[in-house]
Every structure is written in C-alpha cells, then in structure tokens.
Write a protein that holds these residues in place. Sequence first.
Motif, PDB file in Angstrom:
ATOM      1  N   ASP A  18       0.664  -1.075  -0.097  1.00  0.00           N
ATOM      2  CA  ASP A  18       0.083  -0.104   0.084  1.00  0.00           C
ATOM      3  C   ASP A  18       0.740   1.316  -0.038  1.00  0.00           C
ATOM      4  N   SER A  19       1.960   1.237  -0.204  1.00  0.00           N
ATOM      5  CA  SER A  19       3.014   2.401  -0.793  1.00  0.00           C
ATOM      6  C   SER A  19       2.974   2.883  -2.138  1.00  0.00           C
ATOM      7  N   HIS A  20       3.399   4.065  -2.182  1.00  0.00           N
ATOM      8  CA  HIS A  20       3.611   4.472  -3.610  1.00  0.00           C
ATOM      9  C   HIS A  20       4.853   3.480  -4.190  1.00  0.00           C
ATOM     10  N   HIS A  21       4.427   3.320  -5.549  1.00  0.00           N
ATOM     11  CA  HIS A  21       5.603   2.386  -6.037  1.00  0.00           C
ATOM     12  C   HIS A  21       7.028   2.924  -6.192  1.00  0.00           C
ATOM     13  N   GLN A  22       7.042   4.167  -5.928  1.00  0.00           N
ATOM     14  CA  GLN A  22       8.675   4.964  -6.205  1.00  0.00           C
ATOM     15  C   GLN A  22       8.986   4.983  -4.778  1.00  0.00           C
ATOM     16  N   SER A  23       8.485   4.445  -3.667  1.00  0.00           N
ATOM     17  CA  SER A  23       9.131   4.779  -2.360  1.00  0.00           C
ATOM     18  C   SER A  23       9.798   3.520  -2.164  1.00  0.00           C
ATOM     19  N   ASN A  24      10.915   3.845  -1.128  1.00  0.00           N
ATOM     20  CA  ASN A  24      12.024   2.558  -1.218  1.00  0.00           C
ATOM     21  C   ASN A  24      11.329   1.490  -0.237  1.00  0.00           C
ATOM     22  N   ALA A  25      10.259   1.424   0.185  1.00  0.00           N
ATOM     23  CA  ALA A  25       9.683   0.430   1.109  1.00  0.00           C
ATOM     24  C   ALA A  25       9.134  -0.448  -0.006  1.00  0.00           C
ATOM     25  N   CYS A  26       8.725  -0.006  -1.365  1.00  0.00           N
ATOM     26  CA  CYS A  26       7.933  -0.874  -2.327  1.00  0.00           C
ATOM     27  C   CYS A  26       9.122  -1.084  -3.169  1.00  0.00           C
ATOM     28  N   ASN A  27       9.391  -2.554  -3.110  1.00  0.00           N
ATOM     29  CA  ASN A  27      10.306  -3.045  -4.279  1.00  0.00           C
ATOM     30  C   ASN A  27       9.846  -4.505  -4.853  1.00  0.00           C
TER      31      ASN A  27
END
Length: 170
Positions: A18-27
Amino acid sequence: IKAGHRVPLADYLCVHCDSHHQSNACNINCYVNFKATHLTPAETKIHLKETRTLGVGVFVRPGQHIARGDYIGEYIGKLKPPAKNNGPYVWSLNNEPRRKMRKLYIDAGDMGNWTRFVNHACRPNVDVLLVQAGKVRMVLFRAAKSIRAGQQLFINYGRDYFKGGLMCRC
C-alpha cells in the motif's frame, strides 16, 4: 523493451504494501510476497476442464471455494508493443489514455498460464484489475463474488472483443 529502457509507471499504490511504487519501502519483494501470499494458494483451488460449448474453461476444484475479493491469478504472456491486430489473448497494461505512457500489452496467445482459459460472460464472477505490486504492473484476476466448488470462472471480455464477427453467447 530494450535493456535499460525505463517505462514510466502510473501513480499506483502497491497492492501488497500500500505504498507508492516509487518509495523505498515498495520493491520487487512486494511482487514476490504478493504472489506467494495470494496467487500461489489460489491456484491450487482451480483446474482446467473441457466444457460442452466454450472449449476449455477454468473451474473451482471439488471441495474448494473462492471467497469474494480473493485474488485468483495473474494474466501472464509475452510483453509486446501495440500492433494493428493484437489477437484474442491480448490485455493492455495501460488504462489511463491521458497519460503519456508507452503502450504495452501482454499477449498470452503463444504462452501464458491458466488465466488465458477463463471464458467470457456478460455477468462475470471474476473482475480484471490493472494493479502494481512492487515495480511490476500486473493484470490481476479477483473474485467479484463467492465461487463454489464446480463453478466455472468467467470474466467480461468487453464489447471490443466481439467486433469483427465474433458473437457473444450469453
């Protein structure tokens, strides 16, 4: 797509974290974990079998059921640019025509998985969603209603599919 060529992505939230795809949390781990958590277990609940009128179809296995809202599978095939006649097994990875995105398609005509055998119904029991998991854009199938053992899975192919001579049998 040539190696190193970047394809701009829409502003989707990751279906897993549920994070923005460009955040570091989302990989990429989001994609891997989403598939392991949702799709792999769901695929054990279905099987292919011959139908009387529609060829091969996808059915819920005896003793199993799929709950409304469950993710069922990812539509998989060759990634390709647009062509004049893409064929019956092609899904677009772009659903926002106003964005300046490179149009890409998934073609399961030559290769794919079981999702290519989900047949059409005007009142389907499966929704088709364009989602993002990690950095991966996916065409995802999700149960629109509860589907009991022995029932066939259906999606709505849309009006464009039936242009050019194919007839809806609903």
